[in-house]
Scaffold this motif. Structure first.
Motif, PDB file in Angstrom:
ATOM      1  N   PRO A  80       0.778  -1.245   0.000  1.00 23.64           N
ATOM      2  CA  PRO A  80       0.000   0.000   0.000  1.00 23.64           C
ATOM      3  C   PRO A  80       0.809   1.294   0.000  1.00 23.64           C
ATOM      4  CG  PRO A  80       0.012  -0.950   2.192  1.00 23.64           C
ATOM      5  CD  PRO A  80       0.685  -1.949   1.295  1.00 23.64           C
ATOM      6  N   VAL A  81       2.112   1.238   0.315  1.00 25.06           N
ATOM      7  CA  VAL A  81       2.938   2.445   0.254  1.00 25.06           C
ATOM      8  C   VAL A  81       3.455   2.592  -1.175  1.00 25.06           C
ATOM      9  CG1 VAL A  81       4.961   3.628   1.144  1.00 25.06           C
ATOM     10  CG2 VAL A  81       3.590   2.201   2.670  1.00 25.06           C
ATOM     11  N   ILE A 114       0.381   9.690  -2.778  1.00 22.30           N
ATOM     12  CA  ILE A 114      -0.987   9.277  -3.087  1.00 22.30           C
ATOM     13  C   ILE A 114      -1.518   8.465  -1.917  1.00 22.30           C
ATOM     14  CG2 ILE A 114      -0.594   9.284  -5.577  1.00 22.30           C
ATOM     15  CD1 ILE A 114      -0.456   6.233  -5.449  1.00 22.30           C
ATOM     16  N   GLU A 115      -2.813   8.128  -1.999  1.00 21.86           N
ATOM     17  CA  GLU A 115      -3.431   7.348  -0.931  1.00 21.86           C
ATOM     18  C   GLU A 115      -2.943   5.905  -0.975  1.00 21.86           C
ATOM     19  OE1 GLU A 115      -7.777   8.618  -0.116  1.00 21.86           O
ATOM     20  OE2 GLU A 115      -7.492   8.880  -2.270  1.00 21.86           O
ATOM     21  N   PRO A 116      -3.078   5.173   0.145  1.00 23.74           N
ATOM     22  CA  PRO A 116      -2.573   3.797   0.197  1.00 23.74           C
ATOM     23  C   PRO A 116      -3.572   2.779  -0.317  1.00 23.74           C
ATOM     24  CG  PRO A 116      -3.321   4.456   2.371  1.00 23.74           C
ATOM     25  CD  PRO A 116      -3.499   5.655   1.478  1.00 23.74           C
ATOM     26  N   GLY A 117      -3.078   1.851  -1.097  1.00 16.55           N
ATOM     27  CA  GLY A 117      -3.861   0.719  -1.573  1.00 16.55           C
ATOM     28  C   GLY A 117      -2.911  -0.329  -2.101  1.00 16.55           C
ATOM     29  N   GLU A 161      -5.873  -7.557  -8.755  1.00  9.92           N
ATOM     30  CA  GLU A 161      -6.825  -7.520  -7.652  1.00  9.92           C
ATOM     31  C   GLU A 161      -6.382  -6.457  -6.666  1.00  9.92           C
ATOM     32  OE1 GLU A 161      -9.023 -10.430  -4.386  1.00  9.92           O
ATOM     33  OE2 GLU A 161      -7.575 -11.283  -5.800  1.00  9.92           O
ATOM     34  N   ALA A 162      -7.303  -5.557  -6.324  1.00  6.74           N
ATOM     35  CA  ALA A 162      -7.002  -4.467  -5.395  1.00  6.74           C
ATOM     36  C   ALA A 162      -7.422  -4.859  -3.987  1.00  6.74           C
ATOM     37  CB  ALA A 162      -7.723  -3.194  -5.820  1.00  6.74           C
ATOM     38  N   ARG A 163      -6.639  -4.416  -3.018  1.00  9.33           N
ATOM     39  CA  ARG A 163      -6.968  -4.578  -1.596  1.00  9.33           C
ATOM     40  C   ARG A 163      -6.956  -3.189  -0.985  1.00  9.33           C
ATOM     41  NH1 ARG A 163      -9.215  -5.841   2.741  1.00  9.33           N
ATOM     42  NH2 ARG A 163      -8.192  -6.996   4.410  1.00  9.33           N
ATOM     43  N   LEU A 164      -8.123  -2.733  -0.547  1.00  6.87           N
ATOM     44  CA  LEU A 164      -8.241  -1.380  -0.010  1.00  6.87           C
ATOM     45  C   LEU A 164      -8.562  -1.447   1.479  1.00  6.87           C
ATOM     46  CD1 LEU A 164     -10.252   0.169  -2.980  1.00  6.87           C
ATOM     47  CD2 LEU A 164      -7.777   0.088  -2.651  1.00  6.87           C
ATOM     48  N   GLY A 165      -9.007  -0.345   2.049  1.00  3.56           N
ATOM     49  CA  GLY A 165      -9.347  -0.292   3.467  1.00  3.56           C
ATOM     50  C   GLY A 165      -8.281   0.302   4.357  1.00  3.56           C
ATOM     51  N   TYR A 166      -7.166   0.734   3.788  1.00  2.71           N
ATOM     52  CA  TYR A 166      -6.042   1.220   4.601  1.00  2.71           C
ATOM     53  C   TYR A 166      -6.289   2.595   5.207  1.00  2.71           C
ATOM     54  CZ  TYR A 166      -3.415  -2.649   2.587  1.00  2.71           C
ATOM     55  OH  TYR A 166      -2.992  -3.905   2.213  1.00  2.71           O
ATOM     56  N   VAL A 167      -7.260   3.333   4.681  1.00  7.48           N
ATOM     57  CA  VAL A 167      -7.572   4.637   5.278  1.00  7.48           C
ATOM     58  C   VAL A 167      -8.994   4.645   5.834  1.00  7.48           C
ATOM     59  CG1 VAL A 167      -5.889   6.078   4.097  1.00  7.48           C
ATOM     60  CG2 VAL A 167      -8.002   5.521   2.933  1.00  7.48           C
ATOM     61  N   SER A 192     -11.276   7.067  -5.826  1.00  7.38           N
ATOM     62  CA  SER A 192     -10.978   7.524  -4.469  1.00  7.38           C
ATOM     63  C   SER A 192     -10.720   6.334  -3.567  1.00  7.38           C
ATOM     64  CB  SER A 192     -12.140   8.344  -3.926  1.00  7.38           C
ATOM     65  OG  SER A 192     -11.960   8.637  -2.565  1.00  7.38           O
ATOM     66  N   TYR A 193      -9.631   6.383  -2.814  1.00  9.07           N
ATOM     67  CA  TYR A 193      -9.368   5.383  -1.791  1.00  9.07           C
ATOM     68  C   TYR A 193     -10.177   5.725  -0.532  1.00  9.07           C
ATOM     69  CZ  TYR A 193      -5.151   4.321  -4.602  1.00  9.07           C
ATOM     70  OH  TYR A 193      -4.274   3.990  -5.616  1.00  9.07           O
TER      71      TYR A 193
END
Length: 504
Positions: free
Chosen positions: A155-156, A161-164, A179-185, A498-499
């Protein structure tokens, strides 16, 4: 677990318009309210899968799971509620895949179990929430084949930019799956809003996705006003539209520059950055904040402009048009950029329709939905504008939708400023009555839905927002299939999802 009888399980698809006619409960916000049983819930979910209406949102509130549905052709909208007394409900995602991430998020937040959901992995919960710590193991979907390798990114990231996290499976340089993994913010916005005074909740809404702060404030204000029967003065309505279109202009200009920069043409990014900086400084001078944050409030707006301010905006529009015309000409006459954007990151039209993708992602693939046009709200019910569409659905098409929308937004702002008349910019709230309201507005990324419930005077019982990016992130994963890894930044920026807006 909920018990679904065979009759409910085999429910036929139900058209939203038919369900609304049976409910006969259309509220002031334009949304009918439908209390559903399991059979109707499944029928409406299957109606989404059949393409009869669109899924707009799915959330949990007051021991109910709710989904917002709409059908622009039939000009109807509804919020459908199903009791959660037993803690579970029939999965919508079982029938209509765009609901899967929404259901996974609501299970993480509220423990509501979508019975039959095909994907039981967590979404927002990374295993570190206080009191709910667990082993955070997350299993990405398998990909089979010879010569495949995986590339983890984030995610860094290298930029600011935002983390993902993005998990690429590739064969050489060709992407076989992303495949995206989000939820870090994740910020816990819904929990923070619960019990908060309206003024505080308004600030929370304005910060859910900072680049869309005007749109979120607009949606929050409209939902609160609908819940309380709060009238807004005509001048305030017009100023809201001016701010919303300035926000759209600002980010469309910035996005075009950023996409060109990812195609190794930094000069166009520099030009667009200068144009945007001019906008931000003008916005700060007139509305008190570079991003116009907290300028739209329930009951009206927080800042007014005088005749000199209106003149300053008109002069700004002329500078934007002059400077951006040079950017467009350079883009259109550059074979090296065209080589990178044409045919890159194509989203199949069937996916766009299935996910009801809004904004430039949807319109670049032929879906002409725009909340300002489909369900007109002030001040857009009093202005003329076009909704541009393309069919190519590639990076180039998403650029041109932005270019054409910039021209439309400048025209809208001129119309709005021409209608400004002297008058109040804020109205006092009416005598308090508990209520619930919802709003659908067009942010720069696409349609933004927000719902509130107000019970105790001046305090929010629940707030839920659904950013356009919820239904765009999955399409980014399909857009990169068959492209090379090096084209991902170009595809990603052309979506500009948007993250923060989906991490809640």
């Amino acid at each position: 677990m909920i018990t679904i009888n065979e009759r409910s399980r085999d429910a036929e698809p139900v058209a939203l318009a038919d369900a609304i006619r049976a409910a006969l409960q259309v509220r002031a916000d334009g949304f009918a309210r439908i209390e559903a049983d399991a059979a109707l819930w499944i029928g409406l979910a299957r109606g989404c899968a059949a393409g009869w209406h669109d899924l707009g949102a799915l959330w949990v509130d007051d021991h109910h799971v709710r989904m917002a549905l709409w059908d622009a052709q039939e000009n109807c909208r509804a919020i459908v509620s199903l009791s959660l007394k037993v803690g579970a409900y029939p999965s919508v995602g079982l029938h209509h895949p765009p609901a899967l991430r929404l259901e996974r998020a609501m299970r993480d937040l509220y423990g509501a179990i979508p019975e039959g959901i095909p994907d039981e992995r967590r979404w927002l919960d990374h295993g570190v929430w206080p009191g709910r710590e667990h082993e955070p193991g997350y299993h990405f979907l398998p990909v089979e084949g010879n010569g495949l390798h995986q590339i983890p990114v984030g995610p860094v990231h290298a930029g600011i930019i935002e983390p993902g996290h993005f998990r690429f499976t590739a064969n050489g340089e060709t992407v076989a799956r992303l495949e995206a993994r989000l939820g870090y913010v994740h910020k816990g916005v819904e929990a923070l809003a619960q019990g908060a005074p309206i003024e505080k909740a308004a600030k929370l809404a304005a910060r859910m996705s900072g680049d869309s702060t005007v749109a979120y404030s607009f949606a929050f204000a409209r939902s609160v006003e609908a819940a309380l029967g709060w009238d807004v003065a005509p001048r305030a309505q017009l100023l809201r539209g001016v701010m919303a279109e300035l926000e759209r202009l600002s980010h469309h200009v910035s996005d075009v520059g950023a996409i060109c920069n990812d195609a190794a043409v930094a000069a166009l990014l520099a030009r667009c950055s200068l144009i945007r900086e001019d906008m931000l400084r003008t916005q700060a001078a007139l509305f008190g904040h570079r991003m116009m944050m907290d300028a739209i409030v329930p009951g009206g707006v927080a800042r007014d402009i005088d005749a000199a301010g209106a003149t300053a905006i008109l002069a700004l529009l002329e500078r934007i048009e002059l400077g951006f015309h040079r950017v467009v000409r350079a883009y259109d006459q550059s074979p090296s950029i065209q080589n990178r954007t044409h045919g890159t990151g194509i989203v199949q039209p069937d996916f766009i329709r299935q996910f009801a993708a809004g904004g430039f992602v949807g319109r670049a693939g032929g879906r002409a939905f725009d909340a300002r046009r489909a369900f007109p709200y002030p001040p857009y019910d009093a202005v003329a504008f076009k909704v541009p569409t393309r069919e190519e659905s590639d990076v180039d098409a998403r650029i041109w939708i932005r270019i054409e929308e910039i021209a439309e937004s400048t025209g809208i702002i001129r119309q709005l400023l021409g209608k400004l008349e002297a008058g109040p910019i804020h109205a006092a709230p009416p005598p308090f009555q508990p209520g619930a309201g919802a709003a659908l507005v067009e942010a720069f990324r696409g349609d933004l839905f927000l719902a509130v419930r107000i019970e105790e005077e001046g305090r929010i019982a629940h707030m839920h927002a659904r950013d356009a990016s919820w239904f765009q992130w999955p399409l980014l994963e399909t857009a990169i299939d068959g492209n090379i890894v090096a084209d991902f930044p170009l595809c990603n920026k052309s979506f500009n999802c948007s993250y923060s807006g989906v991490d809640l």
